[in-house]
Motif scaffolding. Structure first.
Motif, mmCIF file in Angstrom:
data_model
loop_
_atom_site.group_PDB
_atom_site.id
_atom_site.type_symbol
_atom_site.label_atom_id
_atom_site.label_comp_id
_atom_site.label_asym_id
_atom_site.label_seq_id
_atom_site.Cartn_x
_atom_site.Cartn_y
_atom_site.Cartn_z
ATOM 1 N N THR A 1 -4.682 4.632 4.292
ATOM 2 C CA THR A 1 -4.048 3.445 4.869
ATOM 3 C C THR A 1 -2.859 3.788 5.766
ATOM 4 O O THR A 1 -2.049 2.908 6.064
ATOM 5 C CB THR A 1 -3.557 2.474 3.777
ATOM 6 O OG1 THR A 1 -2.496 3.104 3.052
ATOM 7 C CG2 THR A 1 -4.664 2.101 2.827
ATOM 8 N N GLN B 1 0.370 -3.078 4.573
ATOM 9 C CA GLN B 1 -0.208 -4.167 3.783
ATOM 10 C C GLN B 1 0.953 -4.911 3.150
ATOM 11 O O GLN B 1 1.664 -4.358 2.320
ATOM 12 C CB GLN B 1 -1.142 -3.599 2.716
ATOM 13 C CG GLN B 1 -1.969 -4.650 2.011
ATOM 14 C CD GLN B 1 -2.900 -4.031 0.991
ATOM 15 O OE1 GLN B 1 -2.608 -2.986 0.434
ATOM 16 N NE2 GLN B 1 -4.013 -4.677 0.732
ATOM 17 N N THR C 1 -5.831 -1.834 -2.499
ATOM 18 C CA THR C 1 -5.467 -0.712 -1.634
ATOM 19 C C THR C 1 -6.663 0.214 -1.415
ATOM 20 O O THR C 1 -6.787 0.812 -0.344
ATOM 21 C CB THR C 1 -4.278 0.098 -2.200
ATOM 22 O OG1 THR C 1 -4.601 0.555 -3.494
ATOM 23 C CG2 THR C 1 -3.019 -0.727 -2.264
ATOM 24 N N ASN D 1 0.824 -1.215 0.000
ATOM 25 C CA ASN D 1 0.000 0.000 0.000
ATOM 26 C C ASN D 1 0.859 1.267 0.000
ATOM 27 O O ASN D 1 0.861 2.035 0.948
ATOM 28 C CB ASN D 1 -0.951 0.004 1.201
ATOM 29 C CG ASN D 1 -0.212 -0.040 2.529
ATOM 30 O OD1 ASN D 1 0.831 -0.654 2.639
ATOM 31 N ND2 ASN D 1 -0.751 0.639 3.527
ATOM 32 N N SER E 1 -1.855 -8.804 1.462
ATOM 33 C CA SER E 1 -2.160 -8.408 0.091
ATOM 34 C C SER E 1 -2.927 -9.511 -0.626
ATOM 35 O O SER E 1 -2.607 -10.696 -0.489
ATOM 36 C CB SER E 1 -0.862 -8.119 -0.668
ATOM 37 O OG SER E 1 -1.091 -8.158 -2.059
ATOM 38 N N ALA F 1 -0.767 4.555 0.827
ATOM 39 C CA ALA F 1 -1.893 4.830 -0.064
ATOM 40 C C ALA F 1 -3.006 5.513 0.722
ATOM 41 O O ALA F 1 -3.128 5.290 1.931
ATOM 42 C CB ALA F 1 -2.381 3.521 -0.682
#
Lengths: 422, 295
Positions: free
Chosen positions: A302, A307, A208, A156, A378, A299
């Motif tokens: 997040t 991630q 994401t 992410n 992920s 991202a």
């Protein structure tokens, strides 16, 4: 007369070739008994291959008597390698150790009884103490661990061109709403807001967005069944994803992830979402300096979540050189092995006791985040969903990219989750 | 009844290939069909018989509908373009021109290249980027003032498969030309001379003397091109990777079998591909066998 002679010759040739293949097989089996370890991966180029070679060097210095046989199969994210591997496993010709994404992607091998339980190695080598407590549950199946993770990548990450941001007076967006505000400005300035590549990078973007809109706990709940795919929250995420797609380049389907990153480097696009292997592409392949040529942030939505995806090695049942394979796994899980590998590969070690100083600045900050953030897995890179489930989601996404019908997309995602038994 | 001495050596010599054919072609077709009747969904074999469920499921599968549509668009564009272009080139080369051998080789040469190489090169040529990132054929068009021709190629919504067909036409049109040229050359010169004596124009000679005699050649070409287009896989992978807009049954089969390990469904898709090719090939085989028996 002449024709009979050539027929005879043909028959001899056929017989000879059959005999040759027959002897070829038997001699193969004989030579494997001596110290060899055949390791199967999809690391065939760039930093990945350099990392593997560095790891092999460590292995050779510790086990000089064992010959390392590299059985790598080229192809991004192992798409070709997995097909070759499936064939070999079914034929009972397992390599001594093979690479796989840690997590649900290995479930197919585990349920097929093709992997050995490696818990004893974790006890012997003390890995339970040095591998993060957040990671171990994610790779444990019914109390058993079947793989040795060698690295951690972050999925992410949003990359950006600092000059484009400064010129247009925008900051790294902390949420998708902030992104949309910035994206409208960029669009008006004739810049692609978000560079995007072929379909798997779109799946990567999708996960994401899911994480950013749902939040970490609800996102993690998607994979164990506690968050419903037919819920209103997921619909909200899908609507956001649909809107995000309208800010991307129209030729996405013809670009690789590097092409998409290059758009950001060249200032033709402002943002790109890609795993942190892109950092090596910015820093090494394009000789850029962080904060000057490229910048990054988690991202949108997040921040505080890592991630992850992880490459790992396994021990197939029936490995011909089991002892050598275990030696290989010990090196792959050791601090020396992981440091040698990860500096070259551009990822962080799965262990939390490695030598931080030898890593470049981005990776140092990633190591800090890995230690302190919430953890999510992920989808695109095999952590959260089995291969079959992931393939169904991928198909649903492909159909959505065609018809842009959110309701249908959500129904297909819900069906996929039901088929996966969640 | 012939004596064993007459037929035995022949049978013995062909036996190895007959056995290999029986096992590796027909045996595996049968094995594939058996798997398509199971719900084998893991790495280890699972021969749980479920009848024709996989086939029924595929009929309502949305992705499969797209695949069939894509396959049809590709096949139609590819075949019509190859046949027309091949015929045109053959007629042009038939004009007793200089350097005919050279041109023949030039047009035929693309056939020697693999679809993967063709795909990679055309991926660059058919770059769909616009504005300041424009490149490939689109750039060429703008440089020579043909801006109207700039297009999205294989990313054109709904008609992307027609774009994929272009490289395939480039590769196979020369081969179709060779087929037609051989056909034209096998027509006795006397027929044309007789038509000329009767006062027919060159156009009418082609229309009424040459073309009708090329019908068997055209049929062969349709069969050869048809089975190539129904099985196309490598070209699409090289140009566009795996994306649903440009999906065909062969790619769906690959992904189902080797990405999702759903071998039952993958085998069903394989059977479908075999069936669709058989629809084209079997009537042709029957036709040629009858013709051979007649002559």
């Amino acid at each position: 007369m002449k024709s009979r002679k050539s027929k005879l010759f043909g028959a001899i040739a056929i017989a000879a070739s059959i005999a040759l293949t027959a002897t070829g097989c038997s001699s193969d089996e004989g030579s494997n008994a001596s110290g060899q370890v055949e390791v199967f991966s999809w690391w065939t180029g760039g930093g990945e291959e350099a990392g593997l070679n560095a790891l092999v060097e460590v292995f050779k210095s510790e086990y000089p008597d064992v010959e390392f046989v590299n059985a790598a199969v080229a192809g991004g994210a192992g798409t070709n390698a997995r097909a070759v591997l499936a064939t070999r496993l079914q034929a009972g010709e397992a390599p001594d150790s093979f690479q796989g994404h840690a997590g649900a992607e290995l479930m197919d091998y585990i349920t097929a009884g093709q992997l050995e339980d490696l818990s004893f190695l974790y006890d012997e080598e003390g890995w339970r103490d040095v591998m993060p407590a957040t990671l171990l549950p994610l790779i444990t199946v019914d109390g058993k661990i079947y793989s040795v993770p060698v690295n951690i990548h972050r999925a992410n990450v949003m990359w950006a061109n600092p000059k484009v941001l400064a010129d247009n007076g925008i900051a790294m967006p902390g949420s998708w709403d902030e992104f949309f505000a910035a994206a409208d400005k960029l669009k008006a300035a004739g810049i692609i807001p978000l560079a995007l590549g072929e379909q798997w990078t779109q799946l990567h973007l999708f996960e994401t967005v899911l994480l950013g809109v749902l939040g970490t706990d609800a996102y993690n709940g998607l994979w164990d069944g506690s968050t419903g795919w037919d819920s209103a929250e997921v619909k909200g995420a899908l609507d956001t994803f649909k809107k995000v797609l309208t800010y991307t380049n129209s030729d996405a389907a013809s670009l690789s992830w590097q092409d998409a990153s290059k758009l950001v480097i060249d200032g033709k696009a402002a943002f790109n979402i890609m795993g942190d292997w892109a950092e090596g592409y910015f820093r090494v392949d394009n000789s850029l300096v962080e904060q000057e040529g490229y910048t990054w942030a988690p991202a949108p939505g997040t921040a505080g979540t890592f991630q992850f995806l992880s490459d790992s090695f396994t021990l197939p049942v029936g490995a011909k050189n089991r002892d050598a394979a275990i030696a290989w796994l010990k090196v792959a899980g050791s601090a020396a092995g992981q440091d040698a590998f990860n500096v070259k590969k551009g990822s962080i070690p799965a262990r939390n006791d490695s030598d931080k100083a030898i890593y470049p600045p981005y990776l140092q900050s990633a190591m800090d985040d890995w230690g302190s953030n919430k953890i999510a897995g992920s989808l695109t890179h095999g952590v959260t969903a089995s291969n079959a489930w992931k393939a169904e989601i991928d198909t649903a996404l492909g159909l959505f990219l065609q018809n842009k019908d959110v309701a249908k997309f959500q129904a297909a995602l819900a069906t996929a989750a039901t088929n996966a038994g969640k | 009844m012939k004596r064993a001495k007459d037929w035995m050596p022949g049978l013995l010599l062909t036996a190895p290939s007959l056995i290999a054919l029986a096992v590796f072609v027909y045996g595996f077709i049968g094995w594939n069909f058996r798997i398509s009747l199971t719900d084998w969904k893991a790495l280890s074999p699972d021969f749980n018989f479920i009848g024709l469920k996989n086939y029924r499921d595929l009929l309502i599968d949305e992705r499969f509908k797209i695949d069939i549509k894509n396959s049809l668009v590709f096949t139609i564009v590819f075949m019509i373009a190859c046949l027309l272009l091949g015929l045109l080139l053959a007629i042009l080369l038939d004009q007793k021109m200089k350097f005919e051998g050279l041109f023949r080789s030039v047009y035929l040469l693309p056939m020697a290249i693999s679809f993967i190489v063709t795909g990679v090169v055309w991926r660059w040529l058919m770059n769909p980027a616009t504005d300041d990132r424009i490149s490939g054929l689109n750039l060429l068009f703008t440089k020579v003032g043909l801006d109207g021709l700039v297009n999205q190629w294989h990313l054109t919504p709904n008609w992307g498969m027609a774009g994929i067909a272009l490289p395939a036409v480039w590769q196979m049109a020369g081969y179709t030309m060779a087929l037609f040229l051989a056909g034209i050359r096998s027509i006795p010169e006397e027929l044309r001379e007789a038509a000329r004596v009767d006062g027919a124009s060159e156009f009418r000679i082609y229309r009424h003397v040459i073309l009708p005699q090329l019908r068997p050649i055209a049929l062969s070409a349709v069969v050869i091109l048809g089975h190539i287009s129904l099985k196309v896989f490598d070209l699409i992978i090289a140009i566009a990777g795996k994306q649903l807009a440009l999906d065909v049954p062969a790619i769906y089969m690959w992904q189902t079998s080797f990405d999702a390990y759903n071998f039952g469904k993958g085998a069903t898709l394989a059977t479908y591909i075999l069936f669709s090719v058989a629809i084209v090939i079997i009537p042709y085989l029957i036709f040629t066998m009858r013709q051979e028996r007649r002559s």
